[in-house]
Design a protein around this motif. Structure first.
Motif, PDB file in Angstrom:
ATOM      1  N   GLN A 156      -9.586   0.572  26.565  1.00 31.11           N
ATOM      2  CA  GLN A 156      -8.450  -0.055  25.916  1.00 31.11           C
ATOM      3  C   GLN A 156      -7.921   0.916  24.862  1.00 31.11           C
ATOM      4  N   PRO A 157      -6.799   0.576  24.233  1.00 32.48           N
ATOM      5  CA  PRO A 157      -6.213   1.480  23.248  1.00 32.48           C
ATOM      6  C   PRO A 157      -7.223   1.935  22.195  1.00 32.48           C
ATOM      7  N   SER A 158      -7.180   3.226  21.858  1.00 28.88           N
ATOM      8  CA  SER A 158      -8.121   3.787  20.907  1.00 28.88           C
ATOM      9  C   SER A 158      -7.581   3.680  19.483  1.00 28.88           C
ATOM     10  N   ASN A 159      -8.368   4.209  18.558  1.00 29.94           N
ATOM     11  CA  ASN A 159      -7.939   4.203  17.167  1.00 29.94           C
ATOM     12  C   ASN A 159      -6.690   5.050  16.958  1.00 29.94           C
ATOM     13  N   THR A 160      -6.412   5.987  17.853  1.00 29.18           N
ATOM     14  CA  THR A 160      -5.208   6.802  17.744  1.00 29.18           C
ATOM     15  C   THR A 160      -3.963   5.918  17.742  1.00 29.18           C
ATOM     16  N   LEU A 161      -3.971   4.879  18.577  1.00 31.99           N
ATOM     17  CA  LEU A 161      -2.844   3.943  18.615  1.00 31.99           C
ATOM     18  C   LEU A 161      -2.702   3.235  17.270  1.00 31.99           C
ATOM     19  N   ILE A 162      -3.804   2.827  16.697  1.00 29.86           N
ATOM     20  CA  ILE A 162      -3.763   2.134  15.407  1.00 29.86           C
ATOM     21  C   ILE A 162      -3.201   3.059  14.328  1.00 29.86           C
ATOM     22  N   TYR A 163      -3.664   4.318  14.310  1.00 29.72           N
ATOM     23  CA  TYR A 163      -3.155   5.269  13.325  1.00 29.72           C
ATOM     24  C   TYR A 163      -1.670   5.539  13.544  1.00 29.72           C
ATOM     25  N   GLY A 164      -1.256   5.640  14.791  1.00 30.99           N
ATOM     26  CA  GLY A 164       0.161   5.864  15.095  1.00 30.99           C
ATOM     27  C   GLY A 164       1.024   4.721  14.592  1.00 30.99           C
ATOM     28  N   ILE A 165       0.565   3.486  14.800  1.00 27.05           N
ATOM     29  CA  ILE A 165       1.307   2.321  14.310  1.00 27.05           C
ATOM     30  C   ILE A 165       1.365   2.342  12.789  1.00 27.05           C
ATOM     31  N   GLY A 166       0.246   2.689  12.158  1.00 23.84           N
ATOM     32  CA  GLY A 166       0.227   2.749  10.688  1.00 23.84           C
ATOM     33  C   GLY A 166       1.207   3.774  10.142  1.00 23.84           C
ATOM     34  N   ILE A 167       1.252   4.951  10.757  1.00 25.91           N
ATOM     35  CA  ILE A 167       2.194   5.990  10.317  1.00 25.91           C
ATOM     36  C   ILE A 167       3.630   5.529  10.528  1.00 25.91           C
ATOM     37  N   LEU A 168       3.888   4.875  11.663  1.00 29.07           N
ATOM     38  CA  LEU A 168       5.233   4.365  11.938  1.00 29.07           C
ATOM     39  C   LEU A 168       5.644   3.334  10.893  1.00 29.07           C
ATOM     40  N   ILE A 169       4.736   2.479  10.490  1.00 30.23           N
ATOM     41  CA  ILE A 169       5.028   1.470   9.469  1.00 30.23           C
ATOM     42  C   ILE A 169       5.354   2.136   8.135  1.00 30.23           C
ATOM     43  N   ILE A 170       4.581   3.143   7.777  1.00 33.59           N
ATOM     44  CA  ILE A 170       4.833   3.852   6.513  1.00 33.59           C
ATOM     45  C   ILE A 170       6.212   4.498   6.532  1.00 33.59           C
ATOM     46  N   ILE A 171       6.580   5.114   7.651  1.00 32.49           N
ATOM     47  CA  ILE A 171       7.902   5.745   7.767  1.00 32.49           C
ATOM     48  C   ILE A 171       9.002   4.699   7.630  1.00 32.49           C
ATOM     49  N   ILE A 172       8.834   3.539   8.279  1.00 30.54           N
ATOM     50  CA  ILE A 172       9.840   2.471   8.184  1.00 30.54           C
ATOM     51  C   ILE A 172       9.969   1.983   6.748  1.00 30.54           C
ATOM     52  N   ILE A 173       8.854   1.813   6.071  1.00 29.57           N
ATOM     53  CA  ILE A 173       8.892   1.357   4.672  1.00 29.57           C
ATOM     54  C   ILE A 173       9.611   2.387   3.802  1.00 29.57           C
ATOM     55  N   LEU A 174       9.299   3.662   4.004  1.00 24.54           N
ATOM     56  CA  LEU A 174       9.967   4.708   3.217  1.00 24.54           C
ATOM     57  C   LEU A 174      11.471   4.721   3.477  1.00 24.54           C
ATOM     58  N   LEU A 175      11.867   4.521   4.722  1.00 25.30           N
ATOM     59  CA  LEU A 175      13.299   4.466   5.037  1.00 25.30           C
ATOM     60  C   LEU A 175      13.973   3.271   4.368  1.00 25.30           C
ATOM     61  N   ILE A 176      13.304   2.123   4.389  1.00 22.32           N
ATOM     62  CA  ILE A 176      13.860   0.931   3.737  1.00 22.32           C
ATOM     63  C   ILE A 176      13.997   1.172   2.245  1.00 22.32           C
ATOM     64  N   LEU A 177      12.988   1.755   1.620  1.00 21.12           N
ATOM     65  CA  LEU A 177      13.056   2.028   0.187  1.00 21.12           C
ATOM     66  C   LEU A 177      14.153   3.046  -0.138  1.00 21.12           C
ATOM     67  N   ALA A 178      14.356   4.050   0.728  1.00 20.40           N
ATOM     68  CA  ALA A 178      15.419   5.032   0.509  1.00 20.40           C
ATOM     69  C   ALA A 178      16.787   4.378   0.581  1.00 20.40           C
ATOM     70  N   VAL A 179      16.978   3.475   1.532  1.00 23.03           N
ATOM     71  CA  VAL A 179      18.257   2.773   1.650  1.00 23.03           C
ATOM     72  C   VAL A 179      18.501   1.902   0.432  1.00 23.03           C
ATOM     73  N   ILE A 180      17.462   1.243  -0.046  1.00 26.48           N
ATOM     74  CA  ILE A 180      17.590   0.387  -1.240  1.00 26.48           C
ATOM     75  C   ILE A 180      17.961   1.234  -2.465  1.00 26.48           C
ATOM     76  N   ARG A 181      17.333   2.404  -2.616  1.00 25.87           N
ATOM     77  CA  ARG A 181      17.641   3.279  -3.753  1.00 25.87           C
ATOM     78  C   ARG A 181      19.084   3.766  -3.705  1.00 25.87           C
ATOM     79  N   LYS A 182      19.556   4.140  -2.499  1.00 29.96           N
ATOM     80  CA  LYS A 182      20.938   4.621  -2.369  1.00 29.96           C
ATOM     81  C   LYS A 182      21.936   3.520  -2.744  1.00 29.96           C
ATOM     82  N   ARG A 183      21.658   2.282  -2.348  1.00 32.81           N
ATOM     83  CA  ARG A 183      22.555   1.166  -2.657  1.00 32.81           C
ATOM     84  C   ARG A 183      22.594   0.900  -4.168  1.00 32.81           C
ATOM     85  N   ASN A 184      21.489   1.113  -4.851  1.00 35.97           N
ATOM     86  CA  ASN A 184      21.417   0.859  -6.284  1.00 35.97           C
ATOM     87  C   ASN A 184      22.070   1.977  -7.105  1.00 35.97           C
ATOM     88  N   GLN A 185      22.261   3.157  -6.525  1.00 35.09           N
ATOM     89  CA  GLN A 185      22.849   4.259  -7.281  1.00 35.09           C
ATOM     90  C   GLN A 185      24.312   4.202  -7.264  1.00 35.09           C
TER      91      GLN A 185
END
Length: 186
Positions: free
Chosen positions: A157-186
């Protein structure tokens, strides 16, 4: 201001959901008896043969509960163990025993499809989670057996690599959301 709070709340809810689902990912593999390249077993009419499938831990951080279900071929195969679920110890393995019996009135050349699904038991001791199962498909042909069986490589079944990949993808999405929020506030 309301949009910022909403975006942060949505990001938090998304992260929480992913964390909950990561805990439900199963980490075990299944080894089946060797059946040749054709993935078939040959038996004569009235003949029986035992099979052993091995469930092995594939990196789980605790014991894993798993089960097996006959999805096709119940007329010739049965699980001979007297348990409904199997506990795979962390770093260990467990055997599942099955028996194939060909009807005595079967004709040479008859073929039976067998599908076994191995899946984790839902948290809390509920039913099996066969939507994400590992399937073992093979054919049982009525006729003279040509070779003795030897082990085959396992499917995982899916290995820990899949879990790490999902975690990295989540972090990237969060960073993008925070960047958009910062741009709107400036």
């Amino acid at each position: 201001m309301v949009e910022k709070k909403f975006a942060i709340l949505m990001a938090f809810a998304f992260i929480l959901t992913v964390i909950i689902f990561i805990n439900s990912i199963l980490a075990f593999s299944v080894s089946a008896p060797y059946m040749g390249e054709e993935k078939q077993i040959k038996l004569m009419p009235g003949q029986s043969r035992g099979l052993e499938f091995i469930l092995q831990d594939a990196g789980a951080e605790s014991d894993t509960e798993a089960g097996v279900q006959i999805q096709e071929g119940a007329e010739i195969i049965e699980i001979t163990d007297n348990v409904n679920s199997y506990t795979i110890p962390e770093g260990g393995r467990v055997s599942i025993h099955a028996k194939i019996t060909i009807p005595s009135d079967a004709q040479i050349g008859d073929a039976y499809n067998v599908i076994l699904a191995f899946a984790g038991v839902a948290p809390g001791g509920g039913g099996f989670n066969f939507g994400t199962s590992i399937q073992q498909n093979f054919k049982v042909v009525v006729g003279k057996e040509e070779k003795p069986a030897t082990p085959t490589p396992k499917e995982t079944q899916p290995s820990n690599t899949l879990i790490y990949g999902i975690g990295i993808l989540i972090i990237i999405i969060i960073l993008l959301i925070l960047a958009v929020i910062r741009k709107r506030n400036q």
